[in-house]
Design a protein around this motif. Structure first.
Motif, PDB file in Angstrom:
ATOM      1  N   LEU A 312      -0.411 -17.833  26.881  1.00  0.00           N
ATOM      2  CA  LEU A 312       0.650 -18.471  27.666  1.00  0.00           C
ATOM      3  C   LEU A 312       0.737 -17.794  29.025  1.00  0.00           C
ATOM      4  CD1 LEU A 312       3.115 -20.350  28.007  1.00  0.00           C
ATOM      5  CD2 LEU A 312       4.513 -18.546  26.960  1.00  0.00           C
ATOM      6  N   LEU A 313       0.647 -18.592  30.082  1.00  0.00           N
ATOM      7  CA  LEU A 313       0.773 -18.094  31.457  1.00  0.00           C
ATOM      8  C   LEU A 313       2.088 -18.614  32.029  1.00  0.00           C
ATOM      9  CD1 LEU A 313      -0.264 -16.821  34.103  1.00  0.00           C
ATOM     10  CD2 LEU A 313      -1.486 -18.960  34.544  1.00  0.00           C
ATOM     11  N   GLU A 314       2.903 -17.704  32.566  1.00  0.00           N
ATOM     12  CA  GLU A 314       4.186 -18.067  33.161  1.00  0.00           C
ATOM     13  C   GLU A 314       4.261 -17.509  34.584  1.00  0.00           C
ATOM     14  OE1 GLU A 314       7.596 -17.849  30.022  1.00  0.00           O
ATOM     15  OE2 GLU A 314       6.208 -16.202  29.579  1.00  0.00           O
ATOM     16  N   ASP A 315       4.746 -18.339  35.485  1.00  0.00           N
ATOM     17  CA  ASP A 315       4.969 -17.924  36.870  1.00  0.00           C
ATOM     18  C   ASP A 315       6.477 -17.841  37.081  1.00  0.00           C
ATOM     19  OD1 ASP A 315       5.063 -17.447  39.551  1.00  0.00           O
ATOM     20  OD2 ASP A 315       3.744 -19.084  40.139  1.00  0.00           O
ATOM     21  N   LEU A 316       6.993 -16.613  37.178  1.00  0.00           N
ATOM     22  CA  LEU A 316       8.431 -16.396  37.317  1.00  0.00           C
ATOM     23  C   LEU A 316       8.848 -16.101  38.746  1.00  0.00           C
ATOM     24  CD1 LEU A 316       9.084 -14.264  34.106  1.00  0.00           C
ATOM     25  CD2 LEU A 316       9.046 -16.749  34.379  1.00  0.00           C
ATOM     26  N   GLY A 317       7.967 -16.409  39.685  1.00  0.00           N
ATOM     27  CA  GLY A 317       8.296 -16.185  41.088  1.00  0.00           C
ATOM     28  C   GLY A 317       7.897 -14.804  41.549  1.00  0.00           C
ATOM     29  N   GLU A 318       8.711 -13.810  41.239  1.00  0.00           N
ATOM     30  CA  GLU A 318       8.419 -12.448  41.662  1.00  0.00           C
ATOM     31  C   GLU A 318       7.383 -11.773  40.780  1.00  0.00           C
ATOM     32  OE1 GLU A 318      11.982 -10.232  41.949  1.00  0.00           O
ATOM     33  OE2 GLU A 318      12.773 -11.361  43.654  1.00  0.00           O
ATOM     34  N   GLU A 319       7.142 -12.313  39.611  1.00  0.00           N
ATOM     35  CA  GLU A 319       6.145 -11.732  38.725  1.00  0.00           C
ATOM     36  C   GLU A 319       5.439 -12.823  37.932  1.00  0.00           C
ATOM     37  OE1 GLU A 319       8.045  -9.067  36.043  1.00  0.00           O
ATOM     38  OE2 GLU A 319       9.160 -10.619  34.994  1.00  0.00           O
ATOM     39  N   VAL A 320       4.247 -12.470  37.438  1.00  0.00           N
ATOM     40  CA  VAL A 320       3.443 -13.363  36.602  1.00  0.00           C
ATOM     41  C   VAL A 320       3.337 -12.720  35.220  1.00  0.00           C
ATOM     42  CG1 VAL A 320       1.148 -14.349  36.242  1.00  0.00           C
ATOM     43  CG2 VAL A 320       2.149 -14.308  38.529  1.00  0.00           C
ATOM     44  N   VAL A 321       3.568 -13.528  34.189  1.00  0.00           N
ATOM     45  CA  VAL A 321       3.548 -13.024  32.817  1.00  0.00           C
ATOM     46  C   VAL A 321       2.454 -13.752  32.046  1.00  0.00           C
ATOM     47  CG1 VAL A 321       4.867 -12.666  30.700  1.00  0.00           C
ATOM     48  CG2 VAL A 321       6.027 -12.586  32.928  1.00  0.00           C
ATOM     49  N   VAL A 322       1.605 -12.972  31.385  1.00  0.00           N
ATOM     50  CA  VAL A 322       0.559 -13.529  30.535  1.00  0.00           C
ATOM     51  C   VAL A 322       0.751 -12.972  29.125  1.00  0.00           C
ATOM     52  CG1 VAL A 322      -1.908 -13.805  30.145  1.00  0.00           C
ATOM     53  CG2 VAL A 322      -1.033 -13.638  32.477  1.00  0.00           C
ATOM     54  N   SER A 323       0.854 -13.870  28.145  1.00  0.00           N
ATOM     55  CA  SER A 323       1.022 -13.466  26.747  1.00  0.00           C
ATOM     56  C   SER A 323      -0.170 -13.944  25.937  1.00  0.00           C
ATOM     57  CB  SER A 323       2.315 -14.052  26.166  1.00  0.00           C
ATOM     58  OG  SER A 323       3.438 -13.668  26.941  1.00  0.00           O
ATOM     59  N   VAL A 324      -0.674 -13.068  25.072  1.00  0.00           N
ATOM     60  CA  VAL A 324      -1.759 -13.413  24.147  1.00  0.00           C
ATOM     61  C   VAL A 324      -1.275 -13.080  22.739  1.00  0.00           C
ATOM     62  CG1 VAL A 324      -4.155 -13.059  23.515  1.00  0.00           C
ATOM     63  CG2 VAL A 324      -3.465 -12.844  25.910  1.00  0.00           C
ATOM     64  N   ARG A 325      -1.122 -14.097  21.912  1.00  0.00           N
ATOM     65  CA  ARG A 325      -0.595 -13.917  20.556  1.00  0.00           C
ATOM     66  C   ARG A 325      -1.581 -14.475  19.546  1.00  0.00           C
ATOM     67  NH1 ARG A 325       2.561 -17.293  17.344  1.00  0.00           N
ATOM     68  NH2 ARG A 325       2.766 -18.761  19.101  1.00  0.00           N
ATOM     69  N   ASP A 326      -1.696 -13.832  18.387  1.00  0.00           N
ATOM     70  CA  ASP A 326      -2.562 -14.337  17.324  1.00  0.00           C
ATOM     71  C   ASP A 326      -1.805 -14.276  16.002  1.00  0.00           C
ATOM     72  OD1 ASP A 326      -3.219 -11.859  15.686  1.00  0.00           O
ATOM     73  OD2 ASP A 326      -3.907 -11.180  17.659  1.00  0.00           O
ATOM     74  N   ASP A 327      -2.332 -14.978  15.010  1.00  0.00           N
ATOM     75  CA  ASP A 327      -1.711 -14.996  13.678  1.00  0.00           C
ATOM     76  C   ASP A 327      -2.504 -14.161  12.681  1.00  0.00           C
ATOM     77  OD1 ASP A 327      -3.960 -16.537  13.405  1.00  0.00           O
ATOM     78  OD2 ASP A 327      -2.930 -18.322  12.659  1.00  0.00           O
ATOM     79  N   GLY A 328      -3.166 -13.122  13.174  1.00  0.00           N
ATOM     80  CA  GLY A 328      -3.950 -12.246  12.317  1.00  0.00           C
ATOM     81  C   GLY A 328      -3.078 -11.290  11.522  1.00  0.00           C
ATOM     82  N   PRO A 329      -3.696 -10.314  10.856  1.00  0.00           N
ATOM     83  CA  PRO A 329      -2.957  -9.381   9.993  1.00  0.00           C
ATOM     84  C   PRO A 329      -2.129  -8.353  10.760  1.00  0.00           C
ATOM     85  CG  PRO A 329      -5.267  -8.759  10.096  1.00  0.00           C
ATOM     86  CD  PRO A 329      -5.154 -10.059  10.812  1.00  0.00           C
ATOM     87  N   GLY A 330      -2.287  -8.281  12.061  1.00  0.00           N
ATOM     88  CA  GLY A 330      -1.544  -7.294  12.830  1.00  0.00           C
ATOM     89  C   GLY A 330      -2.270  -5.962  12.888  1.00  0.00           C
ATOM     90  N   ILE A 331      -1.722  -5.046  13.690  1.00  0.00           N
ATOM     91  CA  ILE A 331      -2.332  -3.728  13.862  1.00  0.00           C
ATOM     92  C   ILE A 331      -1.466  -2.696  13.148  1.00  0.00           C
ATOM     93  CG2 ILE A 331      -3.087  -1.984  15.532  1.00  0.00           C
ATOM     94  CD1 ILE A 331      -3.331  -4.203  17.604  1.00  0.00           C
TER      95      ILE A 331
END
Length: 380
Positions: A312-331
């Motif tokens: 997910l890429l979000e443009d919040l004006g003063e900052e840019v946020v990139v999220s990478v999520r998966d449904d794996g077993p976790g760390i």
């Protein structure tokens, strides 16, 4: 930006400040006629009339040359503008030899009169506001040195020359930037139209074939199911390719982050981006895309072949946020620290190191059976 036909029939790009050069040529003619008229009016008072008319003759010859030079794009060169400036100041310096002391006391015009402003306008059209302002200051300084005294007229000329050079230079710089941005917008529009054409062509041919192979392979099962899976992956990748926004960077060194992320979409990776461009410095956009690729690579390595991921890429004006999520077993807790202690620096260097270089923030949310989510925030 306008185009004009060349002699061979191919379109060529017109100088975005050609209108300023045409104005410079017109100003050259008007100011020369004014100089001739001023010399004729004051000729009886000059100490050396012959030198005054010799200066006018040089002004005429140089005006003809510069009108021809500035009228052509290949003649608008720094060396011509510098020579223009030097000659104007040199002719102005003949004034003490031509004029009498009484004329200086009465503030009679110097031999060049307002003809000396032409190099300032030319310098501003060629080099922008700094070149225009500095040229105006130089002509004003030479005016002061020739008059030998600081008067209201000298100060007024200095303000007018410097201000004119600054304003015309700003107009020149703005016109050039606008022309470059317009050209880029036209290229982007052409690239988008071509992508749409290719998308229609691919949809009517390749994508329909891949979709049919995927459907039929799943129906048959066995080895055909594996072919169906591969066809499905290629179908998704091809759809992502034709749907990605046009790439490229701006003259200011910025790039749209969306295309680099959209191309990462597969049958197991879903990418969501804004409809409008997300502009960042080109280096920052490259590094952010590399962070996302590394995060998705970790999903392939550690979450299993069936794990799905969402970007997910979000443009919040003063900052840019990139999220990478998966449904794996976790760390598991402490896993990253132990991997770094053992010398396996994949996450530390490829993800954390890149985010630190971008002066961004990195947040990790994970747990056994909860999947993994990386959130990167980069301030503009």
């Amino acid at each position: 930006m306008h185009t004009k036909p060349s002699d061979q029939g191919t379109p060529t790009t017109e100088d975005p400040v050609a209108h300023l050069w045409r104005g410079t040529v017109a100003l050259r003619v008007v100011t020369f006629l004014f100089a001739v008229g001023t010399t004729a009016v004051h000729r009886a008072d000059y100490e050396r009339v012959w030198l005054a008319w010799a200066a006018v003759a040089v002004m005429f010859a140089w005006s003809v040359f510069t009108i021809r030079a500035y009228g052509r794009e290949d003649g608008r060169r720094p060396r011509v503008v510098v020579a223009d400036l030097v000659l104007a100041c040199g002719l102005m310096s003949l004034s003490p030899l031509i004029m009498t002391d009484r004329q200086f006391v009465l503030d009679a015009p110097l031999i060049t009169t307002i003809w000396a402003c032409n190099p300032v306008v030319a310098a501003a059209a060629l080099g922008g506001q700094l070149a225009g302002a500095l040229s105006g200051l130089l002509v004003a300084l030479v005016t002061y040195l020739n008059r030998g005294a600081l008067s209201v007229d000298v100060v007024r000329d200095a303000v007018l020359l410097t201000g004119a050079g600054l304003v015309i230079g700003m107009a020149s710089a703005t016109a050039r930037r606008s022309a470059v941005r317009l050209a880029q917008a036209l290229r982007t529009e052409a690239a988008t139209a071509e992508r749409e054409r290719l998308a229609r062509s691919i949809h009517d041919g390749v994508l329909q074939v891949l979709a049919r192979v995927r459907k039929r392979g799943n129906e048959l099962g066995g080895e055909a199911a594996e072919l169906a899976r591969l066809a499905g992956e290629q179908e998704v990748a091809l759809r992502s390719l034709v749907a990605a926004a046009p790439g490229g960077s701006t003259p200011d060194g910025e790039a749209d982050l969306r295309p680099a992320l959209q191309l990462l979409a597969t049958s197991r990776v879903q990418v969501s981006t804004p409809a409008t461009r997300v502009m960042l410095p080109a280096a920052a956009a490259f590094e952010l895309a590399a962070v996302v690729r590394e995060a998705l690579s970790n999903v392939d390595k550690h979450a299993g072949p069936q794990a799905r991921a969402w970007v997910l890429l979000e443009d919040l004006g003063e900052e840019v946020v990139v999220s990478v999520r998966d449904d794996g077993p976790g760390i598991p807790e402490g896993r990253l620290a132990s991997a770094e202690a053992e010398g396996r620096m994949g996450v530390a260097k490829s993800i954390r190191g890149r985010v630190e270089e971008l002066r961004g923030t990195l947040e990790l949310q994970t747990g056994p059976g909860e999947g993994t989510e990386w959130e990167v925030r980069v301030h503009r």
